[in-house]
Design a protein around this motif. Structure first.
Motif, PDB file in Angstrom:
ATOM      1  N   SER A  91      31.125  42.849  47.897  1.00 56.85           N
ATOM      2  CA  SER A  91      29.718  42.600  47.626  1.00 56.85           C
ATOM      3  C   SER A  91      29.293  43.164  46.273  1.00 56.85           C
ATOM      4  O   SER A  91      28.401  42.627  45.624  1.00 56.85           O
ATOM      5  N   THR A  92      29.901  44.281  45.837  1.00 59.82           N
ATOM      6  CA  THR A  92      29.492  44.899  44.579  1.00 59.82           C
ATOM      7  C   THR A  92      30.285  44.364  43.395  1.00 59.82           C
ATOM      8  O   THR A  92      29.871  44.541  42.254  1.00 59.82           O
ATOM      9  N   VAL A  93      31.419  43.760  43.612  1.00 64.26           N
ATOM     10  CA  VAL A  93      32.224  43.176  42.538  1.00 64.26           C
ATOM     11  C   VAL A  93      32.560  41.737  42.925  1.00 64.26           C
ATOM     12  O   VAL A  93      33.389  41.497  43.789  1.00 64.26           O
ATOM     13  N   SER A  94      31.869  40.789  42.314  1.00 60.29           N
ATOM     14  CA  SER A  94      32.101  39.372  42.622  1.00 60.29           C
ATOM     15  C   SER A  94      33.033  38.712  41.612  1.00 60.29           C
ATOM     16  O   SER A  94      33.522  37.616  41.846  1.00 60.29           O
ATOM     17  N   GLU A  95      33.277  39.402  40.483  1.00 58.28           N
ATOM     18  CA  GLU A  95      34.171  38.850  39.468  1.00 58.28           C
ATOM     19  C   GLU A  95      34.783  39.979  38.650  1.00 58.28           C
ATOM     20  O   GLU A  95      34.287  41.109  38.651  1.00 58.28           O
ATOM     21  N   PHE A  96      35.870  39.654  37.975  1.00 57.78           N
ATOM     22  CA  PHE A  96      36.545  40.603  37.099  1.00 57.78           C
ATOM     23  C   PHE A  96      36.528  40.061  35.672  1.00 57.78           C
ATOM     24  O   PHE A  96      36.395  38.854  35.454  1.00 57.78           O
ATOM     25  N   VAL A  97      36.685  40.964  34.715  1.00 64.18           N
ATOM     26  CA  VAL A  97      36.716  40.592  33.300  1.00 64.18           C
ATOM     27  C   VAL A  97      38.136  40.777  32.783  1.00 64.18           C
ATOM     28  O   VAL A  97      38.701  41.880  32.871  1.00 64.18           O
ATOM     29  N   GLY A 140      33.579  49.761  41.331  1.00 62.26           N
ATOM     30  CA  GLY A 140      33.445  50.445  40.052  1.00 62.26           C
ATOM     31  C   GLY A 140      33.709  49.524  38.873  1.00 62.26           C
ATOM     32  O   GLY A 140      33.159  48.417  38.797  1.00 62.26           O
ATOM     33  N   PRO A 141      34.569  49.939  37.937  1.00 67.43           N
ATOM     34  CA  PRO A 141      34.876  49.115  36.756  1.00 67.43           C
ATOM     35  C   PRO A 141      35.561  47.809  37.166  1.00 67.43           C
ATOM     36  O   PRO A 141      36.239  47.736  38.190  1.00 67.43           O
ATOM     37  N   ARG A 142      35.350  46.787  36.342  1.00 68.49           N
ATOM     38  CA  ARG A 142      35.920  45.483  36.685  1.00 68.49           C
ATOM     39  C   ARG A 142      36.710  44.872  35.537  1.00 68.49           C
ATOM     40  O   ARG A 142      37.024  43.693  35.562  1.00 68.49           O
ATOM     41  N   ASP A 143      37.061  45.678  34.519  1.00 63.77           N
ATOM     42  CA  ASP A 143      37.828  45.195  33.377  1.00 63.77           C
ATOM     43  C   ASP A 143      39.326  45.287  33.662  1.00 63.77           C
ATOM     44  O   ASP A 143      39.830  46.357  34.032  1.00 63.77           O
ATOM     45  N   ILE A 144      40.022  44.166  33.485  1.00 67.33           N
ATOM     46  CA  ILE A 144      41.478  44.111  33.658  1.00 67.33           C
ATOM     47  C   ILE A 144      42.103  43.887  32.292  1.00 67.33           C
ATOM     48  O   ILE A 144      41.880  42.853  31.663  1.00 67.33           O
ATOM     49  N   ASP A 145      42.872  44.863  31.824  1.00 65.46           N
ATOM     50  CA  ASP A 145      43.449  44.786  30.479  1.00 65.46           C
ATOM     51  C   ASP A 145      44.713  43.925  30.492  1.00 65.46           C
ATOM     52  O   ASP A 145      45.828  44.403  30.268  1.00 65.46           O
ATOM     53  N   SER A 146      44.497  42.645  30.754  1.00 58.45           N
ATOM     54  CA  SER A 146      45.590  41.677  30.759  1.00 58.45           C
ATOM     55  C   SER A 146      44.972  40.290  30.672  1.00 58.45           C
ATOM     56  O   SER A 146      43.749  40.150  30.597  1.00 58.45           O
ATOM     57  N   PHE A 147      45.831  39.250  30.713  1.00 55.59           N
ATOM     58  CA  PHE A 147      45.325  37.880  30.642  1.00 55.59           C
ATOM     59  C   PHE A 147      45.265  37.230  32.016  1.00 55.59           C
ATOM     60  O   PHE A 147      44.866  36.079  32.144  1.00 55.59           O
ATOM     61  N   ILE A 205      44.702  46.974  41.509  1.00 59.17           N
ATOM     62  CA  ILE A 205      44.682  48.109  42.434  1.00 59.17           C
ATOM     63  C   ILE A 205      44.010  49.321  41.800  1.00 59.17           C
ATOM     64  O   ILE A 205      43.320  50.091  42.477  1.00 59.17           O
ATOM     65  N   LYS A 206      44.185  49.498  40.479  1.00 58.89           N
ATOM     66  CA  LYS A 206      43.587  50.645  39.789  1.00 58.89           C
ATOM     67  C   LYS A 206      42.067  50.579  39.764  1.00 58.89           C
ATOM     68  O   LYS A 206      41.405  51.590  39.490  1.00 58.89           O
ATOM     69  N   LEU A 207      41.481  49.414  40.042  1.00 55.70           N
ATOM     70  CA  LEU A 207      40.028  49.248  40.014  1.00 55.70           C
ATOM     71  C   LEU A 207      39.363  49.584  41.350  1.00 55.70           C
ATOM     72  O   LEU A 207      38.147  49.503  41.468  1.00 55.70           O
ATOM     73  N   THR A 208      40.149  49.934  42.346  1.00 53.42           N
ATOM     74  CA  THR A 208      39.580  50.217  43.663  1.00 53.42           C
ATOM     75  C   THR A 208      38.867  51.562  43.673  1.00 53.42           C
ATOM     76  O   THR A 208      39.162  52.452  42.873  1.00 53.42           O
TER      77      THR A 208
END
Length: 312
Positions: A7-13, A170-177, A185-188
């Motif tokens: 509910s708090t994270v609907s998308e990732f960057v 929490g954070p939703r940035d994924i440092d990849s393509f 998993i690190k964003l949990t």
């Protein structure tokens, strides 16, 4: 999926491969061309094997399946990566991210087991040539391919069943393509160390088991080849060297990404690109350039196509 967990994270960057517009446009052109080559090259191999009666044998049956898998392995992440090069906001929905994780592991694990089946086929052909036709029947070959897809599905579902239940707040940035599982998993919102270890063990079990089986198969083949005639040994080594090359370029990136991660961002990105783009690109090139039967089939296909065009 449990809506409460997302509910708090609907998308990732997705941070992608570069930030400069000129570099991203250059990468867009390069990877678009590479992806078109991957799809067209693997489609050509599958078409040749299906249409040419001379290639209706177990080895080429597995090769057609490998080309099909490679085409989808690249298609899981590459189209999204290519389109993101032209976008300022590189976002992916929660559901899209989970789909990438599922299909990436589904197809990768299927290819690992398929490579083991191909090694078994070469082992029977070289070490037990008199029993080859009876052992490698159509039923056996089909069963091996089905088992590869089944293993891939179970492996991917074991990851998906865990990841969709994790709390992301929490954070939703994924440092990849793409949505790479260790980075997601690190964003949990929890200590992810134990979960990282569990996922590494799961991936390691599939990858290391397949790699050991491949080493055993090709060791037996090498020992058998060394005891055979010089002519037969040369042909067998030529065929197996192509297989070993494919195994190395596929397994090495997988091992350093999922089994024994180095946690170096730039290296992880390079390995991810190599694994999802260059491996599917190199496989058809290796088999086509080193395989005389494929070359002959391609010439027959060209002559048939040219003849048909002239008649029209």
């Amino acid at each position: 999926m449990d809506g409460g967990n997302q509910s708090t994270v609907s998308e990732f960057v997705l941070l992608g491969l570069g930030h400069s517009w000129s570099i991203q446009f250059l990468l867009f052109v390069i990877f678009l061309l590479l992806y078109l080559i991957i799809v067209s090259g693997n489609i050509v191999i599958v078409t040749l094997i299906i249409t040419d009666p001379h290639l209706h044998s177990p080895m080429y049956f597995f090769l057609a399946n490998l080309s099909f898998v490679d085409m989808w392995l690249s298609s899981v992440t590459t189209p999204k990566m290519i389109s993101d090069f032209l976008r300022e906001n590189k976002t992916i929905s929660f559901a899209g991210c989970m789909c990438q994780i599922f299909f990436a592991h589904f197809i990768a694990a299927s290819e690992m087991v398929l490579l083991v089946s191909m090694a078994y086929d070469r082992y029977v052909a070289i070490c037990k040539p008199l029993h080859y036709s009876s052992i490698m029947s159509l039923q056996r070959c089909t069963g091996l391919v089905v088992s590869s897809w089944t293993t891939g599905f179970v492996h991917a579902m074991s990851h998906l069943a865990v990841i969709v239940q994790l709390p992301f707040c929490g954070p939703r940035d994924i440092d990849s393509f793409f949505c790479d599982m260790p980075l997601v998993i690190k964003l949990t919102c929890m200590d992810s160390y134990n979960l990282d270890m569990l996922m590494n063990v799961d991936c390691g079990f599939v990858a290391v088991t397949c790699f050991i089986l491949l080493l055993i198969s090709y060791t037996y083949i090498l020992l058998s080849v060394l005891q055979s005639s010089r002519t037969g040994a040369s042909k067998a080594l030529s065929t197996c060297s192509a297989h070993v090359t494919v195994v190395v370029i596929f397994f090495v990136p997988c091992i350093f990404i999922y089994v024994w991660p180095l946690n170096i961002t730039s290296l992880d990105k390079f390995l991810a690109v190599f694994y999802s783009v260059f491996t599917p690109l190199l496989n058809p090139a290796i088999y086509t350039l080193r395989n005389k039967e494929i070359k002959k089939a391609l010439k027959r296909f060209r002559s048939y196509y040219v003849g048909s065009q002239e008649k029209v």
